[in-house]
Design a protein around this motif. Sequence first.
Motif, short mmCIF file in Angstrom:
data_model
loop_
_atom_site.label_atom_id
_atom_site.label_comp_id
_atom_site.label_asym_id
_atom_site.label_seq_id
_atom_site.Cartn_x
_atom_site.Cartn_y
_atom_site.Cartn_z
N PRO A 107 42.14 42.31 37.56
CA PRO A 107 42.28 43.46 38.61
C PRO A 107 43.37 42.51 39.83
O PRO A 107 43.02 42.74 40.66
CB PRO A 107 40.40 43.05 39.80
N HIS A 108 43.87 40.88 39.34
CA HIS A 108 44.79 41.25 40.23
C HIS A 108 46.39 41.26 40.20
O HIS A 108 46.15 41.20 38.93
CB HIS A 108 44.36 39.31 40.76
N ARG A 109 46.90 40.78 41.18
CA ARG A 109 48.52 41.14 40.62
C ARG A 109 49.23 39.53 41.48
O ARG A 109 49.87 39.16 40.85
CB ARG A 109 49.05 42.35 41.41
N LYS A 110 48.31 39.47 42.51
CA LYS A 110 48.78 38.12 42.81
C LYS A 110 47.37 36.70 43.45
O LYS A 110 46.22 37.19 42.96
CB LYS A 110 49.42 37.79 44.02
N ALA A 111 47.66 35.95 44.14
CA ALA A 111 46.31 34.59 43.69
C ALA A 111 45.35 35.39 44.39
O ALA A 111 45.80 35.88 46.09
CB ALA A 111 46.98 33.60 44.22
N TRP A 112 44.25 35.13 43.92
CA TRP A 112 42.60 35.68 44.87
C TRP A 112 42.09 34.57 45.07
O TRP A 112 41.81 33.77 44.90
CB TRP A 112 41.95 36.58 43.36
N LEU A 120 44.10 34.16 29.48
CA LEU A 120 45.21 34.72 29.27
C LEU A 120 44.45 36.77 29.13
O LEU A 120 43.67 36.68 28.96
CB LEU A 120 44.65 34.83 27.55
N VAL A 121 45.24 36.64 30.21
CA VAL A 121 45.03 38.61 30.54
C VAL A 121 45.75 39.19 29.17
O VAL A 121 46.75 38.73 28.55
CB VAL A 121 45.93 38.89 31.99
N VAL A 122 44.89 40.46 29.13
CA VAL A 122 44.94 41.10 27.54
C VAL A 122 44.48 42.69 28.13
O VAL A 122 45.32 43.35 26.93
CB VAL A 122 43.81 40.94 26.70
N CYS A 123 45.07 43.15 29.62
CA CYS A 123 44.67 44.27 29.91
C CYS A 123 45.63 44.59 31.11
O CYS A 123 44.87 43.81 31.92
CB CYS A 123 42.88 44.95 29.53
N GLY A 124 45.69 45.27 31.26
CA GLY A 124 46.46 45.15 32.67
C GLY A 124 47.69 44.94 32.84
O GLY A 124 49.35 44.76 32.11
#
Length: 375
Positions: A253-258, A322-326
């Motif tokens: 869900p994130h694109r920048k620091a949350w 580790l991001v695996v989707c998006g």
Amino acid sequence: MIRPVTAADLPAFHTVMLAAGMDPRSSWNRTTLEGLEQSLFAPGSGGFVAVCGGEVCGCVGFRPDREDTLTLNRLATLPDMRGQDIGAALVRAVETVAAERGFRRVLLAVSQFNLEVVPYYERLGYVQANEIYAFASPGSPVPVVLVKRIVGIGSTDLDNRLAEITQKLAELKKLDVNHLIFGSEIHRYELHPPISKEQLGKTAQSFGIDFPEDYAQFLTTVGNGGAGPDYGIFSLDESLELCNTLAIGREFPHRKAWQPLVENLSDGTPRGQGKIPYYINNPVTELDRKKQRAWNEFYYDGNNSSGSMCIGEQGCGHMTLLVVCGPERGNIWVDSRATNYGITPLKKDKSGTTFLQWYEDWLDQAVEQLRGKND
């Protein structure tokens, strides 16, 4: 001259093996001509002989072990012919076969009765691995397994980088015998045996995800967890146990620091990044406790890290994701919610830091740090 072994070479091959001077307790000395023939000429197997002055003076065998590994065995040279790089030439011949056939690594096992040869193989680029030798002789002590990544014909940049990682990790292990690098006393620079591509594929299919290529190849050719940044890398099973498996196939869900803003529960003052109110962790009134419960349900909801998997621990509750989707797929993020600092990207550049970049940076920085201490 190095050439492929033939059936006519079997007696000479056997003679060179027995002349090698192996410890009498080793199963090496129980090798028969019949067993040698079955080993060298089984499907996919083979070997080479070195010829000096018309006579066989060195030998080596090989056989496939799993889909990505070629096992080297029976390396020997006549005692009076040593010191002429005959053994190294025979090893290179096997490595060439591995590259031509698409194997990603060569594996060999050293008997507990012959450990003095381990440094020789390490000079040839082999590193010790925490693996079980599939062809160990029953009743014999567990051998030491060494492996070397092979850069094959038509290899990619990723293949080259993974091969270099294996070599750097071996160097780091030698440099850091006192485990000065943070976390190394836990993983001790040991990698778990690689996972099979088939098993990885089944896991990906069951969760409806596609693992980033660099991470997938690391697991299947370098190691399924073990040595790595901070306290090391979790195995695939360990990572999956720690993530929200119901949400791993959803978009991250994130694109920048949350780090969402929350209000101070006592006076209503807004607080910003990394400044969770004191009363969140130390509620005083019943209203504080009610808001604390609501906050915790929101803040620690597994959906806030959906589309990612936890691959390592940094200490003090900071976890490596580790991001695996998006759109962020393949990039490393840090989950610091345990210390109230949210979920933030590990930025190397504008495009983020990939798994392999993260691992390579750790290796390079650790080696540089230790070389400075040893100078």
